[in-house]
Motif scaffolding. Structure first.
Motif, PDB file in Angstrom:
ATOM      1  N   PHE A 119      12.058  -9.239  34.191  1.00 50.14           N
ATOM      2  CA  PHE A 119      12.674  -9.623  35.465  1.00 50.14           C
ATOM      3  C   PHE A 119      11.995  -8.903  36.624  1.00 50.14           C
ATOM      4  CE2 PHE A 119      15.805 -10.282  32.196  1.00 50.14           C
ATOM      5  CZ  PHE A 119      16.445 -11.458  32.551  1.00 50.14           C
ATOM      6  N   LYS A 120      12.167  -9.498  37.794  1.00 49.83           N
ATOM      7  CA  LYS A 120      11.673  -8.851  39.024  1.00 49.83           C
ATOM      8  C   LYS A 120      12.624  -7.745  39.440  1.00 49.83           C
ATOM      9  CE  LYS A 120       9.107 -12.765  40.920  1.00 49.83           C
ATOM     10  NZ  LYS A 120       8.923 -13.672  42.078  1.00 49.83           N
ATOM     11  N   ILE A 121      12.142  -6.832  40.249  1.00 51.14           N
ATOM     12  CA  ILE A 121      12.938  -5.687  40.681  1.00 51.14           C
ATOM     13  C   ILE A 121      14.179  -6.154  41.443  1.00 51.14           C
ATOM     14  CG2 ILE A 121      11.588  -5.400  42.821  1.00 51.14           C
ATOM     15  CD1 ILE A 121      12.079  -2.376  42.529  1.00 51.14           C
ATOM     16  N   GLY A 122      15.334  -5.606  41.047  1.00 46.67           N
ATOM     17  CA  GLY A 122      16.589  -5.907  41.716  1.00 46.67           C
ATOM     18  C   GLY A 122      17.120  -7.298  41.405  1.00 46.67           C
ATOM     19  N   SER A 123      16.559  -8.027  40.400  1.00 50.05           N
ATOM     20  CA  SER A 123      16.955  -9.409  40.141  1.00 50.05           C
ATOM     21  C   SER A 123      17.335  -9.597  38.672  1.00 50.05           C
ATOM     22  CB  SER A 123      15.814 -10.363  40.508  1.00 50.05           C
ATOM     23  OG  SER A 123      16.131 -11.697  40.156  1.00 50.05           O
ATOM     24  N   SER A 124      18.266 -10.550  38.446  1.00 45.55           N
ATOM     25  CA  SER A 124      18.634 -10.930  37.076  1.00 45.55           C
ATOM     26  C   SER A 124      18.350 -12.405  36.848  1.00 45.55           C
ATOM     27  CB  SER A 124      20.124 -10.624  36.830  1.00 45.55           C
ATOM     28  OG  SER A 124      20.940 -11.358  37.740  1.00 45.55           O
ATOM     29  N   VAL A 125      17.546 -12.998  37.716  1.00 41.75           N
ATOM     30  CA  VAL A 125      17.207 -14.413  37.599  1.00 41.75           C
ATOM     31  C   VAL A 125      15.974 -14.564  36.711  1.00 41.75           C
ATOM     32  CG1 VAL A 125      16.527 -16.486  38.871  1.00 41.75           C
ATOM     33  CG2 VAL A 125      18.191 -14.903  39.861  1.00 41.75           C
ATOM     34  N   ILE A 126      16.046 -15.505  35.743  1.00 38.33           N
ATOM     35  CA  ILE A 126      14.913 -15.748  34.850  1.00 38.33           C
ATOM     36  C   ILE A 126      13.909 -16.597  35.606  1.00 38.33           C
ATOM     37  CG2 ILE A 126      14.176 -16.768  32.667  1.00 38.33           C
ATOM     38  CD1 ILE A 126      17.046 -16.310  31.651  1.00 38.33           C
ATOM     39  N   THR A 127      12.704 -16.059  35.818  1.00 40.52           N
ATOM     40  CA  THR A 127      11.671 -16.776  36.558  1.00 40.52           C
ATOM     41  C   THR A 127      10.985 -17.786  35.647  1.00 40.52           C
ATOM     42  OG1 THR A 127      10.097 -15.021  36.044  1.00 40.52           O
ATOM     43  CG2 THR A 127      11.308 -14.839  38.138  1.00 40.52           C
ATOM     44  N   ALA A 128      10.208 -18.669  36.240  1.00 38.95           N
ATOM     45  CA  ALA A 128       9.584 -19.761  35.486  1.00 38.95           C
ATOM     46  C   ALA A 128       8.603 -19.240  34.448  1.00 38.95           C
ATOM     47  CB  ALA A 128       8.868 -20.701  36.459  1.00 38.95           C
ATOM     48  N   ASP A 129       7.895 -18.132  34.781  1.00 39.90           N
ATOM     49  CA  ASP A 129       6.918 -17.621  33.824  1.00 39.90           C
ATOM     50  C   ASP A 129       7.566 -16.973  32.608  1.00 39.90           C
ATOM     51  OD1 ASP A 129       7.862 -15.641  35.554  1.00 39.90           O
ATOM     52  OD2 ASP A 129       6.204 -14.305  35.027  1.00 39.90           O
ATOM     53  N   GLN A 130       8.878 -16.606  32.696  1.00 46.48           N
ATOM     54  CA  GLN A 130       9.597 -16.002  31.558  1.00 46.48           C
ATOM     55  C   GLN A 130      10.415 -17.036  30.778  1.00 46.48           C
ATOM     56  OE1 GLN A 130       9.201 -12.698  30.653  1.00 46.48           O
ATOM     57  NE2 GLN A 130       7.597 -12.881  32.260  1.00 46.48           N
ATOM     58  N   GLN A 131      10.486 -18.253  31.306  1.00 45.86           N
ATOM     59  CA  GLN A 131      11.287 -19.289  30.649  1.00 45.86           C
ATOM     60  C   GLN A 131      10.777 -19.608  29.239  1.00 45.86           C
ATOM     61  OE1 GLN A 131      14.007 -20.394  32.364  1.00 45.86           O
ATOM     62  NE2 GLN A 131      14.651 -21.278  30.435  1.00 45.86           N
ATOM     63  N   PRO A 132       9.442 -19.621  28.976  1.00 41.92           N
ATOM     64  CA  PRO A 132       8.974 -19.892  27.600  1.00 41.92           C
ATOM     65  C   PRO A 132       9.509 -18.890  26.570  1.00 41.92           C
ATOM     66  CG  PRO A 132       7.191 -20.170  29.156  1.00 41.92           C
ATOM     67  CD  PRO A 132       8.315 -19.584  29.924  1.00 41.92           C
ATOM     68  N   ASN A 133       9.700 -17.629  26.967  1.00 32.89           N
ATOM     69  CA  ASN A 133      10.240 -16.637  26.030  1.00 32.89           C
ATOM     70  C   ASN A 133      11.661 -17.011  25.609  1.00 32.89           C
ATOM     71  OD1 ASN A 133       7.871 -15.175  26.234  1.00 32.89           O
ATOM     72  ND2 ASN A 133       8.654 -13.939  27.966  1.00 32.89           N
ATOM     73  N   VAL A 134      12.456 -17.484  26.559  1.00 31.71           N
ATOM     74  CA  VAL A 134      13.831 -17.915  26.226  1.00 31.71           C
ATOM     75  C   VAL A 134      13.799 -19.142  25.329  1.00 31.71           C
ATOM     76  CG1 VAL A 134      16.033 -18.657  27.213  1.00 31.71           C
ATOM     77  CG2 VAL A 134      14.626 -16.973  28.429  1.00 31.71           C
TER      78      VAL A 134
END
Length: 380
Positions: free
Chosen positions: A281-296
């Protein structure tokens, strides 16, 4: 003449009380010339009826003003032929003439200072010398050396036009004896003249130049030198900053060209793992970004292909920021991955355990500790 002298002295005294020093811009030879016409009356100074012997005069003058105080010029005056004077008379329109040079001193500017403009009224003292001539019908014409002294009361209509009242005395400098050769001031051989002159001035007159105190100039030069020194220091600092920026840019380009190092994972020794996935995740965020979506998606695909498998999600935060916020942020990151599996991939919530673990110290790179570590366990 005495009254005129007293008036001139009184005027000079008034002006001297307000005298001031003024610098005048230098002029060239062709500037500040004037030309004018004179007309008035002349009469013998002694031994003749003052008004009975009076006759008209006419003349021309050309002048050059050297400074606001001093001027020079040439002038002429011709006496109209009448029979009012004794002796042989001329058969021409004029019976006497005077042509000479003169010098003029502006008393107001001399004692009161030049006021950088045209005064409505001023007074000049005039001294001159030249050639006198008497035209005679029976005897030979008489040529003699003559001198002149007088005052000009100037009424300056504008900076170009002046009207003047010019009382003066002209002396025949020849001796009163028959020889008439040696110079002598003799009231019996003098005339009183009173003329009105109309003068036109060429050029723009004299311009005032502000005189700057040398101390002020030195102070300004010191300030200029100081500013130059500051400018040199600033340029040196700018050059150093540009060099530092160039070095940092080179380091940045070198870092960008290096391959990303593999993350160092510190695993728990008592944890029996079949598969582990990371969602950063990005600093201060709990939103799953597009580049991390494949891991999910990989976690969801594994759970779909293995119906008995479960997943444990542990959320972590980096050490940046307050500890209480990082605790909530770690839990929110675990819940974010859990909610994505449930809502988007329809995974049964009973197969998912999600919890926040607070601040993580698993990785050497601090930014990698902003992560949800998903551990898949398959009993088959």
């Amino acid at each position: 003449m005495k009254k005129l002298a007293i008036l001139a002295i009184a005027s000079m005294g008034v002006l001297a009380a307000n005298a001031q020093t003024t610098a005048i811009e230098k002029t060239n030879f062709g500037s500040n010339w004037s030309i004018g016409l004179d007309g008035g009356v002349t009469t013998p100074l002694t031994h003749h009826a003052f008004f009975g012997s009076m006759r008209g005069t006419a003349g021309l003058h050309i002048g050059k003003q050297i400074s606001p105080v001093f001027g020079v010029g040439v002038e002429s005056a011709f006496g109209v032929n009448t029979s009012s004077w004794y002796g042989p008379h001329s058969t021409t329109a004029f019976d006497n003439s005077y042509v000479g040079a003169y010098g003029a001193v502006n008393l107001f500017n001399l004692f009161g200072g030049y006021n950088c403009g045209t005064r409505p009224f001023d007074i000049e003292a005039v001294l001159g010398a030249g050639w006198g001539h008497e035209y005679r019908s029976k005897n030979p014409d008489w040529n003699y050396f003559a001198t002149k002294a007088g005052l000009n009361f100037n009424f300056n209509v504008s900076n170009k036009v002046t009207i003047s009242l010019k009382p003066s005395v002209v002396w025949n400098m020849s001796d009163a004896d028959v020889a008439k050769t040696s110079a002598a001031y003799n009231a019996n051989h003098a005339t009183f003249n009173c003329q009105v002159g109309l003068t036109y001035k060429f050029g723009n007159g004299f311009k005032c130049v502000e005189v700057i105190d040398p101390a002020i100039v030195m102070a300004l030069n010191a300030q200029v030198n100081n500013l130059r020194g500051q400018l040199d220091e600033t340029n040196a600092a700018l050059a150093a900053s540009m060099a530092a920026n160039a070095a940092l840019d080179a380091q940045l380009q070198d870092c960008l060209n290096r391959p990303a190092p593999a993350p160092t994972v510190i695993k728990e020794t008592n944890n029996q793992l079949n598969s582990v996935r990371f969602v950063f995740f990005k600093i201060g965020s709990s939103v799953i970004t597009a580049d991390q979506q494949p891991n999910v998606e990989m976690i969801a695909a594994y759970l779909k292909n293995h119906p008995k498998a479960t997943v444990e999600i542990k959320g972590y935060a980096s050490a940046d920021g307050p500890a209480d916020i990082n605790e909530r942020l770690a839990a929110a990151r675990a819940e974010s991955v859990k909610n994505a599996l449930i809502t988007k991939y329809k995974v049964d919530p009973k197969r998912i355990v999600a919890k926040g673990e607070g601040i993580g110290h698993m990785f050497d790179e601090e930014s990698w500790n902003r992560v949800s570590i998903c551990t898949i366990e398959n009993p088959e």
